[in-house]
Design a protein around this motif. Structure first.
Motif, short mmCIF file in Angstrom:
data_model
loop_
_atom_site.label_atom_id
_atom_site.label_comp_id
_atom_site.label_asym_id
_atom_site.label_seq_id
_atom_site.Cartn_x
_atom_site.Cartn_y
_atom_site.Cartn_z
N LEU A 150 0.82 -1.21 0.00
CA LEU A 150 0.00 0.00 0.00
C LEU A 150 0.85 1.26 0.00
CD1 LEU A 150 -2.82 -1.04 2.52
CD2 LEU A 150 -2.94 -0.94 0.02
N TYR A 151 1.95 1.25 0.77
CA TYR A 151 2.77 2.46 0.84
C TYR A 151 3.38 2.77 -0.53
CZ TYR A 151 7.44 0.38 0.48
OH TYR A 151 8.56 -0.23 0.02
N GLN A 152 3.68 1.71 -1.30
CA GLN A 152 4.26 1.92 -2.62
C GLN A 152 3.19 2.39 -3.61
OE1 GLN A 152 6.54 -1.38 -4.04
NE2 GLN A 152 7.53 -0.21 -5.66
N GLN A 153 1.96 1.88 -3.47
CA GLN A 153 0.88 2.38 -4.32
C GLN A 153 0.68 3.88 -4.10
OE1 GLN A 153 -2.83 0.11 -4.41
NE2 GLN A 153 -1.77 -1.68 -3.54
N LEU A 154 0.71 4.27 -2.83
CA LEU A 154 0.53 5.69 -2.52
C LEU A 154 1.70 6.51 -3.04
CD1 LEU A 154 -1.10 7.89 -1.12
CD2 LEU A 154 0.07 7.30 1.02
N PHE A 155 2.91 5.99 -2.86
CA PHE A 155 4.11 6.66 -3.38
C PHE A 155 3.99 6.89 -4.88
CE2 PHE A 155 8.01 5.74 -5.75
CZ PHE A 155 8.82 6.80 -5.36
N LEU A 156 3.60 5.86 -5.63
CA LEU A 156 3.53 5.95 -7.09
C LEU A 156 2.46 6.95 -7.53
CD1 LEU A 156 3.90 2.16 -8.01
CD2 LEU A 156 5.60 3.96 -8.36
N GLN A 157 1.33 6.96 -6.82
CA GLN A 157 0.26 7.88 -7.22
C GLN A 157 0.62 9.34 -6.94
OE1 GLN A 157 -3.78 6.68 -6.16
NE2 GLN A 157 -3.15 4.52 -6.10
N ILE A 158 1.26 9.59 -5.80
CA ILE A 158 1.70 10.97 -5.51
C ILE A 158 2.78 11.38 -6.50
CG2 ILE A 158 2.82 12.45 -3.81
CD1 ILE A 158 1.48 10.81 -1.62
N ARG A 159 3.73 10.48 -6.77
CA ARG A 159 4.79 10.82 -7.72
C ARG A 159 4.22 11.15 -9.08
NH1 ARG A 159 9.16 6.42 -9.79
NH2 ARG A 159 7.26 5.73 -10.86
N GLU A 160 3.21 10.40 -9.52
CA GLU A 160 2.60 10.65 -10.82
C GLU A 160 1.96 12.04 -10.86
OE1 GLU A 160 1.21 10.92 -14.40
OE2 GLU A 160 2.58 9.36 -13.75
N LYS A 161 1.29 12.43 -9.79
CA LYS A 161 0.65 13.74 -9.77
C LYS A 161 1.69 14.87 -9.74
CE LYS A 161 -3.65 12.13 -7.62
NZ LYS A 161 -4.47 12.35 -8.83
N VAL A 162 2.83 14.61 -9.11
CA VAL A 162 3.91 15.61 -9.11
C VAL A 162 4.50 15.75 -10.50
CG1 VAL A 162 6.23 16.11 -8.24
CG2 VAL A 162 4.47 15.29 -6.66
N LEU A 163 4.82 14.62 -11.14
CA LEU A 163 5.46 14.67 -12.45
C LEU A 163 4.54 15.18 -13.54
CD1 LEU A 163 7.49 11.31 -12.42
CD2 LEU A 163 8.37 13.63 -12.13
N SER A 164 3.24 14.94 -13.40
CA SER A 164 2.29 15.41 -14.40
C SER A 164 1.90 16.87 -14.21
CB SER A 164 1.02 14.55 -14.37
OG SER A 164 0.35 14.71 -13.13
N GLY A 165 2.33 17.49 -13.08
CA GLY A 165 2.00 18.89 -12.82
C GLY A 165 0.68 19.07 -12.12
N LYS A 166 -0.04 17.98 -11.83
CA LYS A 166 -1.31 18.11 -11.11
C LYS A 166 -1.09 18.63 -9.70
CE LYS A 166 -3.62 14.49 -13.78
NZ LYS A 166 -4.24 13.13 -13.76
N PHE A 167 0.05 18.32 -9.13
CA PHE A 167 0.47 18.92 -7.87
C PHE A 167 1.59 19.90 -8.20
CE2 PHE A 167 -0.70 15.20 -4.77
CZ PHE A 167 -2.04 15.48 -4.99
N PRO A 168 1.31 21.19 -8.24
CA PRO A 168 2.33 22.16 -8.63
C PRO A 168 3.42 22.31 -7.56
CG PRO A 168 0.36 23.29 -7.93
CD PRO A 168 0.02 21.82 -7.95
#
Length: 463
Positions: free
Chosen positions: A12-30
């Motif tokens: 679960l911690y890795q699923q959360l890590f990957l989803q946050i990282r994706e939002k950072v790299l895509s710019g959804k989290f500025p």
């Protein structure tokens, strides 16, 4: 905001890590965006705080987010143009190895029968070394290979092949390919052309060509490579299989051997003698090595454990002339032996306890039965269709057909459709010529009882 899957094998911690990282790299989290607190996110996702904290710590360690004391976690200011988005999921891969294609009749010349491998004895030698020398896990092998193994190889070669050398001249390697690559690096400053038998083994010409050498094919005559044709070539190095020519099975006559030695002794020339299956001779005594006729000459001798023991161990050796062994130690002094230390020590025990000689006797008897049955069956089924070449040794023979095969590739494919594997004879020619009246038949990997049926199938295909 985030969706976690409790049935997924990904933690679960890795699923959360990957989803946050994706939002950072895509710019959804500025940049400098404040993430939810650990307590709020754990409550929202109904997971433990340690799980969220683990994901945040990994994101911090990789630089995607940063923390401020008493303020929380924030998105780092990244150059997103240089980052690769991970929105496209990687396809799930089948991690189970795919089985090699199986044939009922595998006439490949390099196949062995698993029935003859001494599994129990080898396991015992390996286990004994493992138990008696646990410190081997923290050691490196001698760069040339274990001294004890080189001494055993030297003793064996002297008695069985007439090779005269010292253990200092022996190099332990993981296969003929590595032997040849090392030789190429040792001689590339003084030699640029290598003569090979034609037809002959494909590996040496591929190795030397890939390393920048020019390849000169020398036709095989009625019994061996023609020494006179070699003299007229521009090559100063020759690769040969004099004791059992691959693939025709000829034995080089002594007169030609002496001519070859004389050729090598003038002008700094070099012979690479591949004694790949010398143990498997079914008529008379094994043929003495070329190296044994001139131990101080410019002859590199190489042999292997693959043909009579197991190719899976990746264990072979070569004997260098003294001057070239010195050059080897200077050039490769910082290299490591590629054969695992425990494998080498298990082979030392196997040889010192007498198992190697016993195994060779058993192997000769075992494969001689297959060899003799192959000859007998061919003489019965193909009496008026072909002549046998190269019998009496090794794990293959050659059929010289009375009638030509119009299309070798089509014939090989047709045999494959009937569960029969053939190696095209044309593959042994270095000059690209096509063969129309020869078939190479290996018998090592075919069960004894299947040999008549395999020959029957070939006879039918040749109709």
């Amino acid at each position: 905001m985030f969706i976690l899957n409790n049935t997924d094998s990904t933690p679960l911690y890795q699923q959360l890590f990957l989803q946050i990282r994706e939002k950072v790299l895509s710019g959804k989290f500025p940049a400098h965006f404040k993430l939810p607190s650990i307590r709020d996110l754990s409550g929202e996702l109904e997971i433990s705080r340690n799980t969220v904290d683990g994901a945040f710590q990994e994101l911090c360690a990789e630089g995607y987010i940063y923390s401020k004391s008493r303020s929380g976690y924030f998105v780092s200011d990244l150059e997103l143009d240089l980052a690769t988005s991970t929105t496209t999921p990687y396809p799930k891969q089948d991690l189970h190895p795919k089985l090699a294609e199986r044939y009922r009749f595998d006439f490949h010349p390099a196949r062995l029968d698993p029935e003859v491998f001494p599994a129990a004895l080898w396991k015992k030698c390996f286990t004994d070394c493992f138990r008696s020398e646990p410190g081997a896990f923290s050691e490196y092998s001698d760069p040339q290979g274990e001294w004890g193994l080189r001494c055993n190889v030297q003793f064996y070669l002297e008695r069985s092949r007439g090779v005269r050398c010292s253990p200092d001249q022996i190099i332990i390697n993981s296969g003929s390919q590595q032997n040849l690559e090392i030789v190429a690096q040792l001689i590339r400053e003084t030699h640029n052309s290598v003569a090979v038998e034609n037809p002959g083994y494909h590996l040496p010409r591929d190795v030397f060509r890939n390393l920048g050498f020019r390849i000169n094919p020398i036709d095989i005559g009625s019994s061996s490579l023609n020494p006179d044709a070699l003299k007229s070539s521009e090559s100063s190095v020759v690769y040969i299989t004099p004791s059992h020519q691959m693939p025709l099975g000829y034995v080089m006559p002594v007169a030609d051997r002496l001519k070859l030695i004389s050729w090598a002794d003038t002008g700094g020339r070099l012979i690479i003698e591949d004694d790949y299956d010398s143990e498997l001779r079914y008529v008379g005594r094994p043929i003495s090595s070329l190296q044994g006729l001139n131990p101080q000459g410019n002859i590199i001798y190489q042999g292997t454990f693959s043909k009579v023991f197991s190719p899976a161990l990746r264990l072979c050796y070569m004997v260098l002339p003294t001057w070239l062994a010195d050059a080897y130690r200077q050039k490769f002094m910082n290299y490591l032996c590629p054969v695992p230390l425990l494998t080498q020590r298990a082979m030392i025990a196997f040889m010192e306890q007498g198992h190697w000689e016993q195994h060779l006797r058993r192997v000769r008897i075992f494969y001689k039965k297959k060899h003799d049955l192959m000859l007998h069956t061919i003489e019965q089924r193909l009496l008026n269709k072909a002549k046998i070449i190269g019998q009496g040794a090794g794990l293959h023979l050659v059929l010289e057909l009375n009638d030509r095969i119009q299309d070798e590739a089509e014939f090989v494919e047709r045999a494959k459709q009937h569960g029969c594997r053939l190696l095209p004879f044309s593959a042994f020619y270095a000059d690209g010529r096509k063969e129309q009246n020869k078939l190479l038949l290996g018998f090592g990997g075919i069960p004894l009882g299947e040999i008549p049926a395999g020959v029957d199938l070939l006879s039918g295909l040749l109709e």
